[in-house]
Write an enzyme that holds these catalytic residues in place. Structure first.
Site, PDB file in Angstrom:
ATOM      1  N   SER A   1       1.521   3.547  -0.992  1.00 39.25           N
ATOM      2  CA  SER A   1       1.061   2.287  -1.267  1.00 39.25           C
ATOM      3  C   SER A   1       2.275   1.564  -1.758  1.00 39.25           C
ATOM      4  O   SER A   1       3.468   1.472  -0.843  1.00 39.25           O
ATOM      5  CB  SER A   1      -0.012   2.029  -2.489  1.00 39.25           C
ATOM      6  OG  SER A   1      -0.554   1.024  -2.410  1.00 39.25           O
TER       7      SER A   1
ATOM      8  N   ASP B   1      -7.387   0.665   6.342  1.00 40.89           N
ATOM      9  CA  ASP B   1      -7.028   0.687   5.129  1.00 40.89           C
ATOM     10  C   ASP B   1      -7.317  -0.709   4.401  1.00 40.89           C
ATOM     11  O   ASP B   1      -6.444  -1.617   4.860  1.00 40.89           O
ATOM     12  CB  ASP B   1      -5.549   1.231   4.746  1.00 40.89           C
ATOM     13  CG  ASP B   1      -5.005   1.250   3.487  1.00 40.89           C
ATOM     14  OD1 ASP B   1      -5.439   0.764   2.719  1.00 40.89           O
ATOM     15  OD2 ASP B   1      -4.077   2.053   3.428  1.00 40.89           O
TER      16      ASP B   1
ATOM     17  N   HIS C   1      -7.661   4.060   1.588  1.00 41.36           N
ATOM     18  CA  HIS C   1      -6.263   3.750   1.286  1.00 41.36           C
ATOM     19  C   HIS C   1      -5.275   4.919   0.979  1.00 41.36           C
ATOM     20  O   HIS C   1      -5.695   5.796   0.359  1.00 41.36           O
ATOM     21  CB  HIS C   1      -6.329   3.112  -0.128  1.00 41.36           C
ATOM     22  CG  HIS C   1      -5.071   2.603  -0.492  1.00 41.36           C
ATOM     23  ND1 HIS C   1      -4.083   2.021   0.179  1.00 41.36           N
ATOM     24  CD2 HIS C   1      -4.511   2.594  -1.734  1.00 41.36           C
ATOM     25  CE1 HIS C   1      -3.135   1.581  -0.429  1.00 41.36           C
ATOM     26  NE2 HIS C   1      -3.181   2.039  -1.781  1.00 41.36           N
TER      27      HIS C   1
END
Length: 517
Positions: free
Chosen positions: A233, A459, A487
């Site tokens: 991320s 995602d 995610h």
């Protein structure tokens, strides 16, 4: 109740990367108990030549002590201000490592995202979620808290009761009105002032550029010639920033759930709103096909029900057992939290069912999980404060009401059900004590060794298009696509993704073409 409800973008908030464990697998982060007896207790720096004022940092010897379950912990020192490293002002960087259980390749630094996510806690508590057994065999897996975060020199703003007010309170004026904007702006100014007072000089230096320079210092202090890094991320932006600063020192960088470095804050919000809206529709399609779904009819009809529910609590909040009132922003946080992983969708159904019955308690449990709030009202870490502090100086913001309303209209058009409640995110940072000084742009990292970028097609937090963009921007980028929900993908999707990442990090092998996992 007076002013409240912090308006924020939900951008690249990776707390859910680790805390989704609470909703999905229920993992406790088991750590293998059988570690090599010869695991080193010190790290010998590379001894590479650097400017004289950087030598104390690059040549520091890390002294490790035993932690729980055979892990080793230490603290490194970095300059507070990388533009003036000889000033004598420093920050502490907390590290924890799990020594390699097999033939050691080197160190692998891991970042769970955020910004504001604790790599220290990620490795300490969720090692098997962060990495698989193959990586644990080949690498000393090193978790670290970036500057401003957790156990490192950390951002500090509010006491728990004040954080409750800031996160969960309700504005008195109608959403989107001038009075509403003024109310939230005043709250944001107060929050920033508290952060400045309680954090001090550090607050100006928690930007990602400084954190990427810290990464190079840690690489050298760990004794590695090149950086091996696994970033999730926001961690993909940190890794890409490092690659741009030090392309010749890039070893193996795996970036999962990519952020597009050139994306503006407004575009981040719009694309993420679209991503979460799409994930919500996917959840509903699955839910309506099952037997215990709190919704009826088509996906569109169920989305309309959710939209009506958000609008209802925005005007008439539901009071929870502890006295807190569930408004639209908190309900949206509760919805988004389990959308990070498809395995948590049954939990989302349970939450929706309870709210539709007029019960706010489970929604607050989910929002508390996202925000790191414990049952006793304390906060487990400073992730929310660090998230804001870092984002506020990593992006440019605009508090002009006309501009914000125009952006809000675009966000709501892109995400008709939830976009309204993700808009006006600039309010939180537009009057931050320290402003972004620079320009968001593409990152090429020219001359770097191959870099692996992993993207998931649906995602919600870091949409797939960002992985495509980053892999194209990087001169040596290689894309691995996971076709699925959730995610990030490594160690939580399928063997195809795991093999691609493991082969790259352990052997330096990149796929000849995207394997389309």
């Amino acid at each position: 109740m007076t002013r409240r409800t912090r308006v924020r973008t939900l951008s690249v908030r990776a707390r859910a990367t680790a805390l989704a464990l609470v909703l999905t697998l229920g993992l406790s982060g088991c750590v293998p108990l059988f570690l090599p007896e010869q695991a080193p207790t010190t790290s010998v720096p590379t001894g590479e030549k650097v400017d004289a004022d950087l030598e104390p940092f690059y040549n520091q010897v890390l002294k490790w002590s035993d932690c729980d379950d055979g892990l080793q912990c230490t603290t490194a020192s970095a300059p507070l201000d990388w533009a003036d490293p000889g000033s004598g002002e420093t920050v502490d960087l907390a590290l924890v490592r799990h020594p390699a259980t097999g033939t050691r390749v080197g160190s692998l630094l891991v970042n769970p995202g955020g910004p504001g996510g604790s790599g220290y806690e990620f490795v300490k508590d969720s090692l098997d979620y962060a990495t698989d057994a193959k990586l644990q065999a080949g690498f000393d897996v090193v978790g670290f808290d970036p500057r401003g975060v957790g156990r490192s020199s950390a951002v500090s703003c509010y006491e728990p009761a004040e954080m409750d007010e800031y996160l969960y309170g309700l504005a008195t004026a109608p959403r989107g009105s001038d009075a509403w904007i003024q109310e939230l702006s005043a709250a944001a100014v107060d929050f920033g002032a508290a952060c400045q007072e309680n954090t001090g000089a550090l607050l100006e230096h928690v930007d990602s550029l400084s954190a990427a320079r810290d990464l190079d210092l840690l690489r050298a202090a760990l004794g590695d010639e090149k950086l091996n890094f696994l970033g999730y991320s926001y961690g993909t932006f940190l890794g890409a920033t490092y690659a741009d600063l030090y392309p010749e020192r890039v070893g193996r960088l795996a970036l999962d759930g990519a952020l597009d470095p050139s994306t503006s804050n407004a575009e981040v919000t719009r694309v993420q709103a679209t991503g979460f809206e799409n994930a919500l529709r996917s959840y509903l399609a699955d839910c309506l096909a099952g037997e215990e779904c709190p919704f009826n009819g088509t996906v569109d009809e169920a989305m309309a029900t959710i939209g009506a529910l958000l609008a209802s609590v925005d005007v008439s909040p539901i009071t929870a057992a502890d006295g807190r009132q569930l408004g639209a922003n908190t309900l949206l946080t509760a919805i988004i939290y389990p959308l990070y992983q498809a395995t948590a969708w049954p939990n989302l159904s349970e939450m929706f069912a309870s709210v539709l019955r007029g019960d706010a308690d489970l929604a607050f449990q989910f929002a508390d999980g996202y925000n790191g709030r414990s049952d006793d009202g304390t906060y487990r870490d400073n992730a929310t404060e660090a998230f804001l502090a870092i984002n506020c100086i990593d992006y440019s913001y605009n508090d002009d009401p006309a501009s914000m309303r125009a952006q809000a209209a675009e966000i709501e058009q892109a995400a008709p059900t939830i976009g309204k409640y993700m808009a006006f995110g600039d309010i939180g940072c537009a009057n931050w004590p320290h402003q972004f000084d620079g320009e968001r742009s593409e990152i090429a990292a020219e001359g770097a060794d191959p870099i692996l970028v992993v993207g998931t097609t649906n995602d919600p937090a870091t949409p797939y298009v960002w992985a495509e963009n980053l892999s194209e921007q990087l001169e040596s980028g290689h894309l691995v696509t996971f076709t699925g929900e959730g995610h990030t993908a490594y160690n939580k999707s399928n063997a195809c993704v795991n093999s691609a990442v493991d082969d790259y990090l352990l052997k330096g092998t990149v796929p000849a073409e995207d394997p389309m996992c």
